[in-house]
Structures are given as C-alpha cells and as structure tokens.
Design an enzyme around this catalytic site. Structure first.
Site, mmCIF file in Angstrom:
data_model
loop_
_atom_site.group_PDB
_atom_site.id
_atom_site.type_symbol
_atom_site.label_atom_id
_atom_site.label_comp_id
_atom_site.label_asym_id
_atom_site.label_seq_id
_atom_site.Cartn_x
_atom_site.Cartn_y
_atom_site.Cartn_z
ATOM 1 N N HIS A 55 0.815 -1.215 0.000
ATOM 2 C CA HIS A 55 0.000 0.000 0.000
ATOM 3 C C HIS A 55 0.852 1.269 0.000
ATOM 4 O O HIS A 55 0.634 2.161 0.828
ATOM 5 C CB HIS A 55 -0.924 0.024 1.227
ATOM 6 C CG HIS A 55 -1.902 -1.081 1.292
ATOM 7 N ND1 HIS A 55 -2.527 -1.474 2.469
ATOM 8 C CD2 HIS A 55 -2.392 -1.912 0.334
ATOM 9 C CE1 HIS A 55 -3.344 -2.482 2.233
ATOM 10 N NE2 HIS A 55 -3.272 -2.771 0.948
ATOM 11 N N PRO A 56 1.817 1.439 -0.885
ATOM 12 C CA PRO A 56 2.607 2.674 -0.872
ATOM 13 C C PRO A 56 1.783 3.877 -1.316
ATOM 14 O O PRO A 56 1.106 3.841 -2.339
ATOM 15 C CB PRO A 56 3.740 2.373 -1.856
ATOM 16 C CG PRO A 56 3.147 1.368 -2.801
ATOM 17 C CD PRO A 56 2.228 0.530 -1.967
#
Length: 536
Positions: free
Chosen positions: A473-474
């Site tokens: 989930h960057p």
C-alpha cells in the site's frame, strides 16, 4: 513518431487511469490518450483470483521493484510489487474493497483546507462508481461498474478465529465500509462470478468502445515537456518498442503512474528536489522538495500459529488429490480456494485502549508459508497478519539515473519511530490475547512465528523486524496540501504546483494513508478529478 494532439493525456492505465479514461471519454468532444507501460491484461492468471501468486514478481505483470535494506526490518530488503499491465495493481492485488475511516478524510480536509475531501463528499463518489452486492442504500451504490461481491467461501478455522475475537471483545460486522470499520468479518472483494474484477475490465472495457480514446500499451514515458516561458505542459515523449514517440496535449496531462512511477516521471521531467536532480544532470523546472518524500505503507506482521484437529489449506493443498479437488471445485462453480482473495477474514480494533479509534487491521488466512512465493508449510497452521493502519514512519522514493530503465531507490523506512515500534509491540500482544481465547484453545494453537519465548519490548521490536513485510500500500509521495505547506507537491485539486496543465491522480496524492486497503480510495481520488474536469 508523433501521435498528434489530444485534449487529455493519461499516463498509467491502473486503478486511477482506467477510471479517468472512462469518465473523460463520456464527453465525445474530449480526445483522450491513455498510455501504459505494461501489456494487455490477457494473462490467464490475472483473472483467476488465486493467480496473484503467479502475477506478483512476474515480469509479465509486475515492475519487480525491491526496497533498500531496512534498519527497521533487521537489514532485510523486500520485493515491492506494483502492477505493470492494463489495470495496474488492480490486476495483481488482494481484491479487497476497503474505503478507510471517516476520520481519515477529515484529516485530508485539515491538511488541504478543502472540504471537498470530507467523508460525506467522498462517500458520494464511492457510491457513484460502485455496484454493491446488497444494492443501493445509505452507504452503497449499485449503478456503477465497480462490482463489490461477497466472498464465495468460508473456512471453519476462520470462523473459530472470529469467535475467539468476539470473546476478546471484537464484535462481528458485515460491512467494513460505513466510516467506522471496527469489527471482524469476511472482506468484501472486487470479483464478478468468481473472477477477479480489475480496473481494465470495469472501466476501460466501456471506454475502449468509444472512438475518442486512443490506448497505447508497452510504452515507457521518458518525460513530460513544458513551454519554457509559461511552464504549461506541451506533451510527452515515450519509448515504444525500439522507437521514440511523442504526443502533444491541448488541455491537461494526468499522471497516474502510481506512488513510484509518478515520482520517476516527475523527476525525469525536472520537477523535484533541485539538488538531487542536478546530481543526475537533469535541469530543474520546479524545485519541489516533497517529490518522492512522505512515503507511507502498511507493514504487516505475519504471525503464524500451528493448529490441530481442524482443516487448513496447508493440508488440502499439499496433496495431489487435494489440489485436484480444489481445481475441480473452481471449474464447476467458481468457488473454493482458487476463488480466494489472499486474505479472507478481516478485523479492525485498537492495539491498546488509549487509541481513539481502530488503529490495527488483521488479514487472517487459513494457511501459512515462510515467505511469499514459497510452498505452504507441511503442518496445519493459520496466519494472523496484523498491520499498523496509520504509521508515523516516513520513507522516500527517488530515481537514481535519468535512464528510463533504471530502478528507483525505494526506502520505506519502516519502524523508524517510537510510535510505530510501540504499536508493533501492542499488535503482537493483542494477537496473542485473541489466540488464547477458549474458542481457539480447543485446537491447541502453537505460536510458530515469532515465538512465545520472545516477550520483552526489545525482543518484540526485533521480532517485528523479522516477520514484517509490506502489504503493498505505498502512498503519499506526491502529496496534496495547503498553500502554506512547502512539501506539498499538489494543491487540493491535485494540480502540480509551479506548472500548468499537469495533475497527479493516484495514491501518491494522499497526504496521509487511509486506514485500510488503498485501491478503492485511489479510484475515489480519480473520480474527484473527473468531477473537476467535467465542471471545467
């Protein structure tokens, strides 16, 4: 080769780019170019839910990024999957539909001073593109193309974990998407009839039928070009095959290449930290110190428990007959383990009472393995993966060369703050308390990782570094913010500061990460920009 002039150029056909292409081409007067570095999404394993195992770290569908060795992870480096195919990361992700918490969006309002990011406004956007399995109601829409389905399987061992969580004090929920996602239940997923639904199928399939959309795949954008006087975007240059190409733009370029790709393209185009760009021989168009900074990600701590007297996927999938039955079950009715999202049961709770709202999320799986891509363990076990929803650690992403093929330097900087270390300790302790409830004790749970002998704070922080890994989930590397935030790359309408005719429309625009999986919020961001462009 020059491809002519378009009203809008969208760079990146991922979750945001596909939705933008669909929305913008509804106006027949808009001529739109959508450009994607990856190939078409015609690889079989994209569409079978369990196929993420064969898509992640596969050059056919994944950029195959890796992080720098991280001090917080005891000097380990991680694979860092990002989709390189039509549909982007929606073609390889966990398919979990999660909006986050109401307060997440109020935090965005506070950081941008723009009330259009409030929960009520964002809820309307979520509902607009959603096709919810339960139909339209106060919380959900049913007329959009983005199908939200119930999972097509249950596992007794997951139901037992849920009972143990109930005993611990976590209540059941049948919907994580009403603004307060506290509770435990099976995740809703983006699937249709047992197949993965990616952004390409949901949004691009419709848009591709319109004559005003031009789609180019297998094209690496080198840079965005600007008028030297007005700093207005004029077009892009890109590589396709062995040839150099250009395309011109009349209105705007919408950069939707993701939290990694958008940074790379901005920096190659001269937008970023002047000192860093100069060291690579890149002329600075805009000195924007926030480009590539503010990287946030959800670090999951994968706790594994052996169990006895109850079935897990380890047992079923480790025999020839079991594998055959699994395949037959999917072939006949699109159900069973091959229809599984990577995580099936979810839970949101507080890691300690002093937190004002749920701050950790569980992804619970009826299986275990040493690390991603390896075989399942030969023993029966479950994985209770727990992540800190709102980490305070901040990392960075930057290009290392002007070469379009050079890999960037990715440093998530996990567990670098005392707050994150404390939540990691609390998360392990909370998981142990859930496991010790009577519902699970009947199956003799035995902690395989990190190990019950690790009890002190120092031991648990080190253990978190050993079992911690990205949950993919960057966000945040081109954050939006108010005019007095010098590190805000974008204004609240996602326009790049210092130039004209350029917006960044993807997860990199988030000033702070949402409390849950990030695919749906990324689409909502794109829907907001489509609203703005339609209004203009």
């Amino acid at each position: 080769m020059d491809h002519g002039t378009f009203d809008f150029i969208i760079i990146g056909a991922g979750s945001a780019g596909c939705l933008l292409a669909n929305q913008l081409t509804k106006n027949p007067n808009h001529r739109v170019l959508l450009i994607e570095a990856g190939a078409k999404d015609d690889y079989l394993w994209i569409h079978i839910p369990v196929g993420y195992l064969y898509c992640i770290d596969n050059p056919r569908t994944d950029w195959q990024f890796k992080t720098e060795p991280s001090k917080g992870l005891n000097s380990r480096s991680l694979i860092y999957p990002r989709g390189k195919v039509l549909g982007g990361s929606s073609s390889i992700n966990g398919m979990i539909y999660m909006r986050g918490q109401e307060q997440d969006y109020q935090d965005w309002v506070n950081q941008t001073t723009d009330n259009s990011w409030s929960w009520n406004h964002c809820l309307d956007r979520f509902k607009a593109f959603e096709n919810y399995h339960g139909g339209s109601n106060q919380w959900h829409g049913s007329n959009g193309p983005w199908r939200v389905s119930r999972q097509r399987l249950h596992w007794k061992v997951l139901d037992v974990f849920r009972q143990a969580a109930n005993e611990y004090g976590i209540n059941n929920t049948d919907d994580f998407n009403r603004g307060d996602n506290s509770g435990i239940g099976y995740f809703d997923v983006n699937q249709e009839n047992g197949f993965r639904l990616n952004a390409s199928k949901a949004f691009l399939k419709m848009a591709s039928k319109r004559p005003n959309l031009t789609l180019i795949t297998g094209a690496l954008v080198e840079k965005i070009h600007f008028d030297p006087v007005t700093k207005k975007t004029t077009g892009i240059s890109f590589l396709g095959g062995d040839h150099h190409h250009t395309a011109q733009v009349h209105q705007e370029i919408l950069l939707s290449a993701g939290s990694i790709g958008s940074v790379q393209i901005l920096e190659r185009s001269g937008i970023g930290q002047e000192k860093h760009l100069g060291s690579l021989g890149i002329e600075t168009i805009v000195n924007s110190p926030g480009v590539g900074e503010n990287l946030q990600d959800h670090l999951q701590l994968r706790m594994i428990y052996k169990v006895r007297g109850i079935s897990t996927l380890n047992t079923k999938a480790n025999s020839f007959i079991g594998k055959g039955l699994i395949g037959l079950q999917y072939l006949l009715n699109r159900s069973g383990p091959m229809s599984m999202a990577p995580s099936q049961l979810g839970a949101f709770t507080k890691s300690a009472d002093y937190h004002t709202r749920s701050n950790i999320q569980y992804h619970v799986q009826p299986l275990s393995l040493e690390r991603f891509g390896e075989d399942l363990h030969s023993f029966n076990a479950i994985t209770a993966s727990v992540c800190n929803l709102r980490p305070t650690s901040r990392g960075s992403i930057h290009i290392t060369s002007n070469d379009v093929f050079a890999k960037p330097k990715i440093d998530p900087n996990y567990l670098s703050t005392s707050e994150d270390q404390t939540v990691a300790i609390e998360s392990i302790q909370t998981t142990r308390k859930i496991i010790q409830q009577s519902a699970l004790m009947a199956y003799h749970p035995e902690e395989y990782k990190p190990g019950v002998h690790l009890t002190s704070d120092d031991e648990l922080i080190h253990a978190a570094g050993d079992i911690g890994t990205t949950i993919f989930h960057p966000v945040g590397t081109c954050k939006m913010g108010s005019s007095n935030d010098a590190n805000a790359v974008l204004d609240s309408e996602l326009r790049v500061r210092g130039v004209k005719g350029l917006r960044v429309v993807d997860a990199s625009a988030m000033p702070t990460i949402t409390s849950g999986n990030t695919a749906a919020p990324t689409m909502m961001i794109a829907y907001r920009v489509a609203e703005l462009l339609r209004a203009n």
